[in-house]
Design an enzyme around this catalytic site. Structure first.
Site, PDB file in Angstrom:
ATOM      1  N   ASN A 155       0.643  -1.589  -0.416  1.00  0.00           N
ATOM      2  CA  ASN A 155       0.360  -0.214   0.370  1.00  0.00           C
ATOM      3  C   ASN A 155       0.559   1.665  -0.043  1.00  0.00           C
ATOM      4  OD1 ASN A 155       0.906   0.050   2.346  1.00  0.00           O
ATOM      5  ND2 ASN A 155      -0.806   0.567   3.609  1.00  0.00           N
ATOM      6  N   GLU A 251       3.711  -4.334  12.474  1.00  0.00           N
ATOM      7  CA  GLU A 251       3.450  -3.456  12.030  1.00  0.00           C
ATOM      8  C   GLU A 251       1.328  -4.104  11.263  1.00  0.00           C
ATOM      9  OE1 GLU A 251       3.541  -0.111  13.202  1.00  0.00           O
ATOM     10  OE2 GLU A 251       5.542  -0.225  14.077  1.00  0.00           O
ATOM     11  N   CYS A 285      -2.945   1.980   6.550  1.00  0.00           N
ATOM     12  CA  CYS A 285      -3.550   0.993   8.081  1.00  0.00           C
ATOM     13  C   CYS A 285      -3.777   1.948   8.837  1.00  0.00           C
ATOM     14  CB  CYS A 285      -2.491   0.434   8.863  1.00  0.00           C
ATOM     15  SG  CYS A 285      -0.733   1.008   8.226  1.00  0.00           S
TER      16      CYS A 285
HETATM   17  P1  NDP Z   1       0.009  -9.594   3.730  1.00  0.00           P
HETATM   18  O1  NDP Z   1       0.220 -10.441   5.410  1.00  0.00           O
HETATM   19  O2  NDP Z   1      -0.685 -10.117   2.515  1.00  0.00           O
HETATM   20  O3  NDP Z   1       1.881  -9.685   3.380  1.00  0.00           O
HETATM   21  C1  NDP Z   1       2.550  -8.205   4.119  1.00  0.00           C
HETATM   22  C2  NDP Z   1       3.868  -8.484   2.671  1.00  0.00           C
HETATM   23  O4  NDP Z   1       4.400  -9.899   3.836  1.00  0.00           O
HETATM   24  C3  NDP Z   1       4.202  -8.855   2.191  1.00  0.00           C
HETATM   25  O5  NDP Z   1       5.014  -8.567   1.309  1.00  0.00           O
HETATM   26  C4  NDP Z   1       3.746 -10.635   1.641  1.00  0.00           C
HETATM   27  O6  NDP Z   1       4.442 -11.430   0.421  1.00  0.00           O
HETATM   28  C5  NDP Z   1       4.730 -11.096   2.442  1.00  0.00           C
HETATM   29  N1  NDP Z   1       4.288 -12.545   2.878  1.00  0.00           N
HETATM   30  C6  NDP Z   1       2.369 -13.289   2.781  1.00  0.00           C
HETATM   31  N2  NDP Z   1       2.843 -14.169   3.637  1.00  0.00           N
HETATM   32  C7  NDP Z   1       4.325 -14.527   4.279  1.00  0.00           C
HETATM   33  C8  NDP Z   1       4.759 -15.633   4.939  1.00  0.00           C
HETATM   34  N3  NDP Z   1       4.038 -16.632   5.518  1.00  0.00           N
HETATM   35  N4  NDP Z   1       6.026 -15.668   5.667  1.00  0.00           N
HETATM   36  C9  NDP Z   1       6.843 -14.072   5.281  1.00  0.00           C
HETATM   37  N5  NDP Z   1       5.688 -13.102   4.843  1.00  0.00           N
HETATM   38  C10 NDP Z   1       5.179 -13.404   4.090  1.00  0.00           C
HETATM   39  O7  NDP Z   1      -0.515  -7.960   3.624  1.00  0.00           O
HETATM   40  P2  NDP Z   1      -0.204  -6.336   2.273  1.00  0.00           P
HETATM   41  O8  NDP Z   1       0.703  -6.825   1.513  1.00  0.00           O
HETATM   42  O9  NDP Z   1      -1.644  -7.137   1.922  1.00  0.00           O
HETATM   43  O10 NDP Z   1      -0.598  -5.357   2.936  1.00  0.00           O
HETATM   44  C11 NDP Z   1      -1.818  -5.114   3.939  1.00  0.00           C
HETATM   45  C12 NDP Z   1      -1.702  -5.151   5.185  1.00  0.00           C
HETATM   46  O11 NDP Z   1      -1.019  -4.537   5.812  1.00  0.00           O
HETATM   47  C13 NDP Z   1      -3.136  -4.419   5.995  1.00  0.00           C
HETATM   48  O12 NDP Z   1      -3.328  -5.307   7.110  1.00  0.00           O
HETATM   49  C14 NDP Z   1      -2.755  -3.440   6.576  1.00  0.00           C
HETATM   50  O13 NDP Z   1      -3.093  -2.343   7.888  1.00  0.00           O
HETATM   51  C15 NDP Z   1      -1.445  -3.606   7.094  1.00  0.00           C
HETATM   52  N6  NDP Z   1       0.069  -2.353   7.025  1.00  0.00           N
HETATM   53  C16 NDP Z   1       0.373  -2.007   8.266  1.00  0.00           C
HETATM   54  C17 NDP Z   1       0.664  -0.988   8.848  1.00  0.00           C
HETATM   55  C18 NDP Z   1       0.839  -0.071  10.002  1.00  0.00           C
HETATM   56  O14 NDP Z   1       2.466   0.399   9.860  1.00  0.00           O
HETATM   57  N7  NDP Z   1       0.606  -0.835  10.626  1.00  0.00           N
HETATM   58  C19 NDP Z   1       1.209  -0.261   6.671  1.00  0.00           C
HETATM   59  C20 NDP Z   1       0.685  -0.370   5.707  1.00  0.00           C
HETATM   60  C21 NDP Z   1      -0.002  -1.943   6.147  1.00  0.00           C
HETATM   61  P3  NDP Z   1       3.404 -11.113  -0.951  1.00  0.00           P
HETATM   62  O15 NDP Z   1       2.603 -10.025  -1.394  1.00  0.00           O
HETATM   63  O16 NDP Z   1       4.719 -11.339  -1.490  1.00  0.00           O
HETATM   64  O17 NDP Z   1       2.856 -12.714  -0.483  1.00  0.00           O
END
Ligand code: NDP
Length: 532
Positions: A155, A251, A285
């Site tokens: 995002n 996060e 988020c």
């Molecule tokens: P995901 O949890 O789907 O993915 C986050 C990252 O983790 C991606 O790089 C993903 O890879 C990777 N990933 C997926 N599976 C695994 C695993 N088993 N082990 C390690 N890494 C893995 O989140 P989104 O990308 O969909 O992001 C949206 C979410 O992030 C929302 O819930 C949002 O609220 C949160 N967010 C929180 C923030 C904060 O500061 N608190 C800021 C921004 C977002 P891949 O994408 O390649 O599958």
């Protein structure tokens, strides 16, 4: 060879075939490029290269590390339009939004940590109370952790990983970054920026791939994981990290409330609610995901919100001239549709928007809902899309109860002209950050800590608290009076036991006066021990 189309990406959230990931423009469905899907062996190789490079980097001064970050900053400033265009193409947000929410904050973050990390991490002398009268000193020295693994979402594909990269590097670490599979080109661009700035090879490795690549990074022997993403994945990452006994910062998601009291500046609050809910197409988020308005002003506030929403521009063909961009994936768009459907089925009323745009890209109209309640998914689960549900309250206590009735606790905002009330309510809302008369933006203030409570995560990024997550505190304790053997050493004679009772009664009070009364007993113990 990648064979999937944008349509199948829509269903599966990404496209990868064998060893490739295909990146798409969510505004148009057009393919942007292909990147490798790193295997576990390749991730382990990246970690090994990072570990080798870290030794020399960790030994450099803050000034030397800061010089590299400032060179990267100068290159970013020079090429900001190119970066903003790439961020816009790969994530679907308007270019202006990429500039405002990704480039401006990171330029500030880079100068801040390049210049201030040394001061924030300087050795700290501890107050050790009465032990200092025994010739002791205790100092904390902050040392790099080694190799930090950063796993980031789509995002804010530039600002989130880049900020953590800068902080980790300034703390003397090497970094292996795994960007989201939906925005790998932006991730690679971060690596490219630092390479051009002269960062020694190996210090910032970018491994592109999907969830399996992220999982491999957790297993690859890094010293800490900085994870930003969903609660479900965060939990998986924390479990894997626990098995390896490595620390994690998580996060995670948010369901951030905005509370509007009757004495608020309603014009400002309405504009803030609309920006807070629809910026980044609601995919932040810290987006405003629940808006509570005091009943007496609900009608006026709602009318103002709707008039601001009506003026928003959303045009799939005009990347530069739009306000609300595309959503990053079809999967995310479907969650939004589901939440709206569920809310309407339970009695909510759609005041604006309510539907996706009929076009090739993944656009959803900015949507305002009324008559919502806490039985609806739109008020309980992260929607992560352009939806602003409005609900009314009568009293301050009720507003607090509603705001805190959530599994999440990332940010919140309170709107009132009475700043005493603002602070009072802010202190009682369960969230990592509560803003008074402001929404959404404090991730952009790199000087302040960022992180949540409850299911919004563990630990902090940004600010000094964030920097401290990226170092190992090293406690150095010095005894300048080593020739006076400690009274608690062997042997435990009857006199020693009497002294220990007195220490318990007097020394452990922390009072110097009480302790001085022990002088004769202490002297006897020293003499007794010297006689040995
Ligand atoms: P995901 O949890 O789907 O993915 C986050 C990252 O983790 C991606 O790089 C993903 O890879 C990777 N990933 C997926 N599976 C695994 C695993 N088993 N082990 C390690 N890494 C893995 O989140 P989104 O990308 O969909 O992001 C949206 C979410 O992030 C929302 O819930 C949002 O609220 C949160 N967010 C929180 C923030 C904060 O500061 N608190 C800021 C921004 C977002 P891949 O994408 O390649 O599958």
């Amino acid at each position: 060879m990648a064979t999937r189309t944008f349509e199948t990406q829509a269903a599966a959230s990404h496209a990868e075939v064998e060893r490739e990931i295909v990146s798409y423009d969510p505004s148009t469905g057009e393919e942007l490029g292909r990147v490798p899907l790193a295997t576990a062996e390749e991730v382990a190789g990246a970690v090994a290269r990072a570990r080798a490079a870290q030794k020399g980097w960790g030994a450099l001064s803050f000034r030397e590390r800061g010089a590299v970050v400032m060179r990267a900053r100068a290159l970013l400033l020079e090429g900001m339009d190119e970066v903003a265009a790439l961020v816009s193409r790969e994530s679907g947000k308007p270019e202006a939004e990429a500039l405002a929410m990704e480039i401006v904050p990171t330029l500030d973050l880079m100068q801040f940590f390049a210049r201030k990390s040394e001061r924030m991490l300087r050795p700290e002398r501890l107050d050790i109370g009465l032990y200092r009268f025994m010739g002791r000193t205790s100092t904390i020295v902050y040392r790099p952790l080694g190799v930090v693994g950063i796993i980031s979402p789509w995002n804010f594909p530039w600002a989130i990983p880049l900020g953590e990269v800068v902080m980790a590097l300034m703390a003397g670490n090497a970094v292996v970054l795994k960007p989201s599979e939906l925005t790998p080109l932006v991730g690679l661009k971060i690596g490219d920026l630092f390479r051009r700035a002269g960062l020694p090879e190996g210090l910032l490795e970018v491994v592109t791939g999907d969830g399996r690549t992220g999982a491999a990074l957790v297993e690859a022997g890094v010293d800490k994981i900085m994870f930003t993403g969903s609660v479900a994945t965060g939990r998986r990452v924390a479990e894997a990290a626990a098995r390896k006994l490595i620390p994690v910062v998580l996060e995670l998601g948010g369901k951030d409330p905005m509370v509007v009291f009757e004495d608020a500046d309603l014009s400002a609050a309405a504009h803030a609610a609309v920006w807070g809910a629809f910026a980044n197409s609601g995919q932040a988020c810290a987006s405003v995901e629940r808006c509570y308005v005091q009943e007496s002003v609900a009608e006026e506030f709602t009318a103002r919100v709707l008039s601001v929403v009506r003026a928003l521009r959303q045009d799939p063909s005009a990347r530069g001239g739009a306000d609300v961009g595309a959503m990053s994936s079809e999967r995310q768009l479907r969650t939004v549709e589901e939440h709206i459907r569920d809310a309407v089925a339970r009695g909510a009323c759609v005041l604006a928007g309510g539907e996706r745009l009929q076009c090739a890209g993944t656009f959803h109209a900015p949507t305002v809902l009324a008559d919502v309640d806490h039985t609806m998914a739109v008020m309980r689960e992260e929607t992560f899309g352009p939806v602003l549900p409005l609900m009314t309250f009568k009293t301050e206590e009720e507003a607090l109860r509603l705001a805190n009735d959530s599994d999440f606790g990332l940010t919140a905002s309170v709107w009132t002209r009475d700043l005493r009330r603002g602070r009072r309510v802010a202190e009682r809302i369960e969230a990592g950050t509560v803003m008074v008369n402001e929404v959404l933006y404090t991730h952009g203030i790199a000087q302040t800590p960022w992180g949540g409570v409850k299911q919004s995560g563990l630990g902090r990024t940004h600010g000094r608290l964030g920097l401290l997550e990226l170092v190992a505190p090293h406690h150095i304790h010095v005894n300048r009076l080593a020739r006076l053997h400690d009274v608690w050493w062997f042997n435990y004679t009857p006199g020693a036991a009497r002294l220990f009772r007195s220490l318990a009664r007097r020394f452990a009070t922390g009072s110097l006066l009480q302790t001085l009364l022990l002088s004769p007993q202490m002297l006897r113990r020293y003499r007794e021990r010297k006689g040995k």
